[in-house]
Design a protein around this motif. Sequence first.
Motif, PDB file in Angstrom:
ATOM      1  N   GLY A  11       0.846  -1.189   0.000  1.00  0.00           N
ATOM      2  CA  GLY A  11       0.000   0.000   0.000  1.00  0.00           C
ATOM      3  C   GLY A  11       0.884   1.242   0.000  1.00  0.00           C
ATOM      4  O   GLY A  11       2.050   1.198  -0.408  1.00  0.00           O
ATOM      5  N   GLU A  32       2.725  -9.036  -0.810  1.00  0.00           N
ATOM      6  CA  GLU A  32       1.397  -8.430  -0.870  1.00  0.00           C
ATOM      7  C   GLU A  32       0.361  -9.520  -1.081  1.00  0.00           C
ATOM      8  O   GLU A  32       0.440 -10.286  -2.048  1.00  0.00           O
ATOM      9  N   GLY A  39      -3.200  -1.413  -1.330  1.00  0.00           N
ATOM     10  CA  GLY A  39      -3.658  -1.623   0.047  1.00  0.00           C
ATOM     11  C   GLY A  39      -5.111  -1.257   0.246  1.00  0.00           C
ATOM     12  O   GLY A  39      -5.992  -1.746  -0.473  1.00  0.00           O
ATOM     13  N   THR A  40      -5.354  -0.361   1.183  1.00  0.00           N
ATOM     14  CA  THR A  40      -6.738  -0.016   1.538  1.00  0.00           C
ATOM     15  C   THR A  40      -7.448   0.763   0.442  1.00  0.00           C
ATOM     16  O   THR A  40      -8.659   0.932   0.477  1.00  0.00           O
ATOM     17  N   SER A  58      -9.322  -4.479   2.735  1.00  0.00           N
ATOM     18  CA  SER A  58      -9.746  -3.115   2.418  1.00  0.00           C
ATOM     19  C   SER A  58     -11.043  -2.718   3.108  1.00  0.00           C
ATOM     20  O   SER A  58     -11.965  -3.524   3.264  1.00  0.00           O
TER      21      SER A  58
END
Length: 418
Positions: A11, A32, A39-40, A58
């Motif tokens: 992220g 990852e 990421g989020t 997420s």
Amino acid sequence: MKMKVCVIGAGIAGLCSAKTAIQNGMEVVVYEQANEVGGTWVYTDDIGVNEFGIDVHSSMYKGLHTNLPKEIMGYPDFPIPDQEKSYIPASDILKFLNLYADHFNVKEHIKFLHHVIRVRPKANQWEVIVKDLKNDKVNTEFFDFVMVCNGHYHTPVIPNYENKDKYKGKQIHSHDYRFPDPFKGETVLVIGAGPSGMDLANEISLLAKKVVVSHHLPEQPKSKFRNNVIQKPDVLRMTENGVDFIDGTHDDFSIIFYCTGYKYCFPFLSMDCGVRVEDNFVQPLYKHCININNPTMAFIGLPFYVCASQMMDLQARFVCKFFSGQKELPSKKEMLEDTEKEMNERWSRGYKKRQAHMMGAEQINYYNTLSEKAEIENLKPVITKIHNESSQRFIDDLTNFRKEVFRIIDDETFIKIK
């Protein structure tokens, strides 16, 4: 031989950590668990667990626009490309992160669909056990350094109210919110008035019959909500059909919506890593990032109410200055004393443990400390000034703040166009 660095997560924090470590001549592997960077900021309809049986990371929801202007959401050496608006869709942030990863050739160092199971110290190195999700294989690798960049918006905090198990309506945490449709015609209690609580209360009030926002802010936000939104104090207890508030009033609700934040959670770290988390206070850390007990491990991105990507880049440069051997860390005793002094000063001002890593209006002091200790370039003062201004506008005018446009004039100055 090159020093090997394991970066956990791709992220915002993981990308700049990997890029900085590469620039410092290190051999970098990024793990990852998703199949893309971001990421989020990666949206998925999924909630609960994904196809591999792993908790969905997420908390992104459809239609999200940033609550900070893009002018402060880029990295110090790689700003978000200019465009007319300051508050942009989440999809634009994801495009930007891909642009950044491509520009600095970070993607070739990322092992996608790799889930970190365990990290533990072993023979002056870090043993990292990883599951290759696509091929259903477990591998073990060894590294000289670990940079933990798994974010802190993935493991919900849900208060445990009296009679919680007796309530018959729906209970949802904002982590599982994707779009407002399930709230249509409902009576909703939103618990929490942080950024997500305020934003989501405003969004669901378009469809909900009634929305009550319960919080313990010392002053009610100046922002005007729609007419079907009212504010109440903290919940005392839950009942079959609603809640009792601490002011002695009662109300019924069909949905209780928790916007109560997240836990710092590192399930892959073994006990002997030397770090513990107590009510979101991750300790003992030197300058909120370096593991004092095992200083070849660092955490990037723990402080909050900050210019996140800018600060993460500064932290990564701070950490890599020591990891690369360009500077020597203070002794363990000195780092512990430094940390204790800082935290005692925070406790004396009334900070709770869960606020141990909160920066807010005083974030500039933290940036100054990192840049001075590591002798690295600091963040531009204008970045912090815009952050403080936009954060206040969010509180004061939730409906209109995203219409404002910021323009940076120089390192110290910005203008705002309404």
